[in-house]
Design an enzyme around this catalytic site. Structure first.
Site, PDB file in Angstrom:
ATOM      1  N   ASP A 182       0.870  -1.166   0.000  1.00 40.23           N
ATOM      2  CA  ASP A 182       0.000   0.000   0.000  1.00 40.23           C
ATOM      3  C   ASP A 182       0.914   1.225   0.000  1.00 40.23           C
ATOM      4  OD1 ASP A 182      -2.352   1.628   0.322  1.00 40.23           O
ATOM      5  OD2 ASP A 182      -1.889   1.820   2.449  1.00 40.23           O
ATOM      6  N   SER A 183       0.330   2.389  -0.263  1.00 43.14           N
ATOM      7  CA  SER A 183       1.115   3.628  -0.197  1.00 43.14           C
ATOM      8  C   SER A 183       1.560   3.915   1.238  1.00 43.14           C
ATOM      9  CB  SER A 183       0.282   4.792  -0.718  1.00 43.14           C
ATOM     10  OG  SER A 183      -0.884   4.928   0.062  1.00 43.14           O
ATOM     11  N   TYR A 235      -0.761   8.261  -2.466  1.00 46.14           N
ATOM     12  CA  TYR A 235      -0.810   8.093  -3.916  1.00 46.14           C
ATOM     13  C   TYR A 235      -2.052   8.767  -4.522  1.00 46.14           C
ATOM     14  CZ  TYR A 235       2.738   4.296  -3.781  1.00 46.14           C
ATOM     15  OH  TYR A 235       3.874   3.551  -3.637  1.00 46.14           O
ATOM     16  N   GLY A 236      -3.099   8.896  -3.727  1.00 44.42           N
ATOM     17  CA  GLY A 236      -4.426   9.257  -4.249  1.00 44.42           C
ATOM     18  C   GLY A 236      -4.526  10.610  -4.929  1.00 44.42           C
ATOM     19  N   CYS A 279      -4.254  -1.352  -1.966  1.00 40.78           N
ATOM     20  CA  CYS A 279      -4.396   0.097  -2.157  1.00 40.78           C
ATOM     21  C   CYS A 279      -5.341   0.279  -3.343  1.00 40.78           C
ATOM     22  CB  CYS A 279      -3.032   0.687  -2.464  1.00 40.78           C
ATOM     23  SG  CYS A 279      -3.058   2.410  -2.981  1.00 40.78           S
ATOM     24  N   ASN A 280      -6.446   0.958  -3.114  1.00 39.02           N
ATOM     25  CA  ASN A 280      -7.416   1.147  -4.191  1.00 39.02           C
ATOM     26  C   ASN A 280      -6.838   1.968  -5.345  1.00 39.02           C
ATOM     27  OD1 ASN A 280     -10.459   0.293  -3.455  1.00 39.02           O
ATOM     28  ND2 ASN A 280      -9.339   0.762  -1.597  1.00 39.02           N
ATOM     29  N   THR A 281      -6.020   2.976  -4.995  1.00 36.30           N
ATOM     30  CA  THR A 281      -5.462   3.839  -6.039  1.00 36.30           C
ATOM     31  C   THR A 281      -4.533   3.039  -6.945  1.00 36.30           C
ATOM     32  OG1 THR A 281      -5.614   5.725  -4.525  1.00 36.30           O
ATOM     33  CG2 THR A 281      -4.189   5.974  -6.439  1.00 36.30           C
ATOM     34  N   GLU A 336      -5.528   9.303   9.428  1.00 24.55           N
ATOM     35  CA  GLU A 336      -4.159   9.209   9.935  1.00 24.55           C
ATOM     36  C   GLU A 336      -3.981  10.046  11.202  1.00 24.55           C
ATOM     37  OE1 GLU A 336      -0.971   9.148   7.199  1.00 24.55           O
ATOM     38  OE2 GLU A 336      -1.881   7.344   6.375  1.00 24.55           O
ATOM     39  N   CYS A 388     -11.281   3.059  -0.450  1.00 22.95           N
ATOM     40  CA  CYS A 388      -9.929   3.465  -0.048  1.00 22.95           C
ATOM     41  C   CYS A 388      -9.691   2.746   1.267  1.00 22.95           C
ATOM     42  CB  CYS A 388      -9.844   4.975   0.137  1.00 22.95           C
ATOM     43  SG  CYS A 388      -8.305   5.524   0.925  1.00 22.95           S
ATOM     44  N   THR A 389      -8.525   2.149   1.423  1.00 24.49           N
ATOM     45  CA  THR A 389      -8.294   1.298   2.595  1.00 24.49           C
ATOM     46  C   THR A 389      -8.233   2.081   3.909  1.00 24.49           C
ATOM     47  OG1 THR A 389      -5.934   1.343   2.032  1.00 24.49           O
ATOM     48  CG2 THR A 389      -7.201  -0.571   1.326  1.00 24.49           C
ATOM     49  N   HIS A 390      -8.179   3.406   3.825  1.00 19.51           N
ATOM     50  CA  HIS A 390      -8.224   4.208   5.053  1.00 19.51           C
ATOM     51  C   HIS A 390      -9.651   4.371   5.583  1.00 19.51           C
ATOM     52  CE1 HIS A 390      -4.151   5.671   4.123  1.00 19.51           C
ATOM     53  NE2 HIS A 390      -4.108   6.141   5.345  1.00 19.51           N
TER      54      HIS A 390
END
Lengths: 274, 274
Positions: free
Chosen positions: B12-13, B44-45, B75-77, B154, B186-188
């Site tokens: 992931d980023s 990355y997004g 990572c979706n992006t 974050e 988005c994984t966040h």
């Protein structure tokens, strides 16, 4: 007195440094600027010292290869963590954004209580506290990191209720400490000046580190005989490590005029290449 | 039936992919995971396709060098912009997070109106719309980028008034479109599930793309005879391109357990090196 037509180099992790360029162009309209924004790797403010030093040296090396006459580190995080490393590595004038802002704060405060808002990395370095206390040990400095201010500024939510909520949360400890002067120690923050002033109240003087750094650049160039000659026509170039579609829009908001001549450079073998 | 003790690679980023690892560990407790988070270059997004492809390929190459048996692009992006490029370049199973989430949304929606929230780059790629319409052309898809959700997650402001203000702003168009299913693309975002559900209302079903991707990884590993044997003891390793002091704290929140064995890898000559 000698003069020099070469551009001033200027780098930032992204677009924030354009607020510094804006002040440079206002103060020194004959100077050309070569800008580098490390948009592929931004932001720097949440990253660590070794990473910030590595990125800052790579960016400076690229500017030096473009034959700039001086480098303005238009990023508080790079200045806080990498200015000494850059100065040791390169033999041309290197101007940071922290000492000028710190000196202005020390000059302006009446109560001797100064607030500093900046990224997590800048606050962690205590660079502003050290720089302010170098002027006067009597000044009390209260530092606070505001990680959400950068994405809010980039999103353009400058007067959104969310911006106000975020500003209230970050700034309330500084209000309690009754600072009379607040350094905006990140080149993104001047865009949020409205909500910051609203939360702090009209009695608190805000200091724009970019504005102070432009003044410092002027003094250094003059002292070193590096100012552009009378009649010089300024030409500005903007290089980025990634060029998002919104860059021209966001960048123009930061610069205060329309951005032209944006090119992308890519990273190869530890160096930036066009 | 053949088995394979090698770890599953996962990148992931930054830390967001740990929400996917969390689901993987719940579903496949015998599997080892080798994680890579590109914390030096996150997020990355907000970046462009060429940059995201370059970074994703560098990350995958490093995982392949660690002898992983499959790669989950957590990572979706990266999945939206680089999955095809990665699959063309590497000869092992590559699992993305978008198709599984899209299929779940198509299966669950009753009204045929699906919302997707994701980064600017993911939304710009239209990857979710394409993947959902591959299942059923009749489903209407409404996509919305939510750039401030990542820094909010974050920062850990999961139930802060600012998070609610931001969620209201981003989600109100999706509410107006009366979606009955919302993909957190988005994984966040699963960390902000509380405020997202509060704004959308209890009638809207939220889909966690990481949870669906873990199910997909299970199916792929089983099909390819790559599952770990009975009695295998899982060993997880976490590698990062930058290791901020807060990483263990933030990462543990995302992973749902304490992070151990975190090492830093640095970038040299276009490749990651320990």
């Amino acid at each position: 007195m000698s003069t020099d037509r070469r551009p001033i180099g200027c780098f930032d992790s992204g677009v924030g440094g354009l607020t510094v360029v804006r002040r440079l162009l206002e103060l020194l309209p004959r100077e050309s600027v070569q800008y580098f924004g490390d948009t592929a790797r931004l932001p720097y403010g949440s990253k660590t010292r070794p990473t910030i030093i590595q990125f800052s040296i790579e960016n400076t090396r690229w500017l030096v290869e473009q034959d700039v006459k001086a480098v303005v580190v238009a990023c508080n995080t790079s200045t806080a963590l990498a200015l000494d490393a850059i100065r040791r590595k390169f033999d041309l004038p290197i101007i940071g954004v922290i000492e000028p802002g710190a000196r202005a704060a020390a000059r302006i405060t009446r109560s001797g209580r100064v607030g500093v808002i900046a990224t997590r990395a800048t606050v962690g370095s205590r660079a502003y506290s050290h720089a302010i206390k170098k002027v006067s040990k009597k000044i009390e400095v209260f530092e606070r990191s505001c990680p959400l201010f950068v994405p809010l500024a980039e999103e353009g939510w400058l007067e959104h209720p969310a911006a106000l909520e975020v500003a209230r949360e970050y700034l309330s400890p500084l209000k309690r400490h009754q600072v009379d002067t607040l350094v905006m120690g990140c080149t993104h923050y001047p865009l949020l000046r409205g909500v910051i002033q609203q939360v702090m109240g009209p009695g608190v003087k805000l200091i724009d580190s970019g504005e102070e750094a432009a003044g410092e650049a002027h003094r250094v160039l003059e002292m070193e005989g590096l100012l552009a000659p009378r009649g010089a026509v300024a030409r500005h170039e903007f290089a980025l490590s990634d060029v998002p579609g919104r860059f021209t829009e966001v960048g123009s908001r930061f610069l205060g005029q329309t951005l032209r001549k944006v090119r992308r450079v890519t990273h190869e073998d530890g160096a930036w290449r066009i």
